[in-house]
Design an enzyme around this catalytic site. Sequence first.
Site, PDB file in Angstrom:
ATOM      1  N   ARG A  41      33.768  60.709  -4.772  1.00  0.00           N
ATOM      2  CA  ARG A  41      32.201  61.147  -4.931  1.00  0.00           C
ATOM      3  C   ARG A  41      32.224  61.712  -6.291  1.00  0.00           C
ATOM      4  O   ARG A  41      32.792  62.086  -7.215  1.00  0.00           O
ATOM      5  CB  ARG A  41      32.112  62.514  -3.973  1.00  0.00           C
ATOM      6  CG  ARG A  41      32.270  62.443  -2.661  1.00  0.00           C
ATOM      7  CD  ARG A  41      30.723  61.719  -2.325  1.00  0.00           C
ATOM      8  NE  ARG A  41      30.518  61.279  -0.952  1.00  0.00           N
ATOM      9  CZ  ARG A  41      30.772  59.954  -0.507  1.00  0.00           C
ATOM     10  NH1 ARG A  41      31.366  59.295  -1.218  1.00  0.00           N
ATOM     11  NH2 ARG A  41      30.648  59.730   0.891  1.00  0.00           N
ATOM     12  N   HIS A  85      29.090  51.724  -6.610  1.00  0.00           N
ATOM     13  CA  HIS A  85      29.144  52.160  -5.392  1.00  0.00           C
ATOM     14  C   HIS A  85      29.647  51.311  -4.384  1.00  0.00           C
ATOM     15  O   HIS A  85      28.719  50.883  -3.314  1.00  0.00           O
ATOM     16  CB  HIS A  85      27.973  53.044  -4.854  1.00  0.00           C
ATOM     17  CG  HIS A  85      28.380  54.074  -3.779  1.00  0.00           C
ATOM     18  ND1 HIS A  85      27.720  55.273  -3.738  1.00  0.00           N
ATOM     19  CD2 HIS A  85      29.322  54.316  -2.959  1.00  0.00           C
ATOM     20  CE1 HIS A  85      28.254  56.018  -2.894  1.00  0.00           C
ATOM     21  NE2 HIS A  85      29.350  55.530  -2.347  1.00  0.00           N
TER      22      HIS A  85
END
Length: 311
Positions: free
Chosen positions: A226, A274
């Site tokens: 994250r 991502h």
Amino acid sequence: MTPKILFTAGETQFAQYREPLTAALAEVGVSADLGRDHAPNEVDYLVHSAHSGEVTDFTPFTRAKAVLNLWAGVETLVTNPTLTQPLARMVDNGMTEGMSEWVAGHVLRHHLDLDTFTLNQTGWSHPPVPPLARDRRVGFLGLGRLGRAAAEMLAALNFDVAGWSGSPKNIPGIDTFHGPEGLAPLLARSEILVLLLPLTDGTRNILNAERLAQLPHGAVVLNPGRGPLIDDTALLAALDSGQVGAATLDVFRQEPLPADHPFWAHPRVTVTPHVASTTRPQSASRVIAENVRRGEAGEPFLHLVDRAAGY
């Protein structure tokens, strides 16, 4: 009564999921009405992605038995006061394998210093020979399902692997540390550090200036977990000073990463968009279908989120 499933993760993803999810539901013996336009008060299950932004108020879904998230991360959902229905995060073998492969690929890339040959080589030269994997110490912050699988893959490749988690873990072949007192020793031995923690109040900015300084000089940081696990300003300073030798980052505080962010231009930073562990429709559909089956049978849902823990 046929359960109604509302797919709220966007039209593009619905096109990708409609056939595999319909097939997965049939495999577990559930006949369901899967669609994009059910009235909220008629919906039994939501297949949801916080990234789509289609549903932010769950109050109208008075009949919903569960919200089934398509992603492992739920930090934007657990703080939503309108979401009172059971929330299940995505735990999927496809995601686990994909993450392990991304981590192994980039650990090997940095371990072997492949960028020297693919990006910087201008002639026939001989850079320093890297150590063997057994002499390269890799550390993990986070030993949940994803962290453990990636750590075990690297251990199978003969790397010297250790990991840290908030609570004690026992993983054969991997040295484990836990709790506040275990963080500094883990960092001190991590020549390559992989972050795979969930984002909670306790993990936000866990890799700050103080902890970056506890890494071996020139360590490599990989973050497929994250974005807010890392203090961006502190990481850039550590890269500029050489305390951190390189960083490969897949997740960020703001996504897409703004075009003017310093990470893009920094010579020691690799940005990936991502993609470390993308949810794959075929395998994820089976997880969703099993939870719908469980809901219809009155059985406990899989992978329920602990709201207090945040994951």
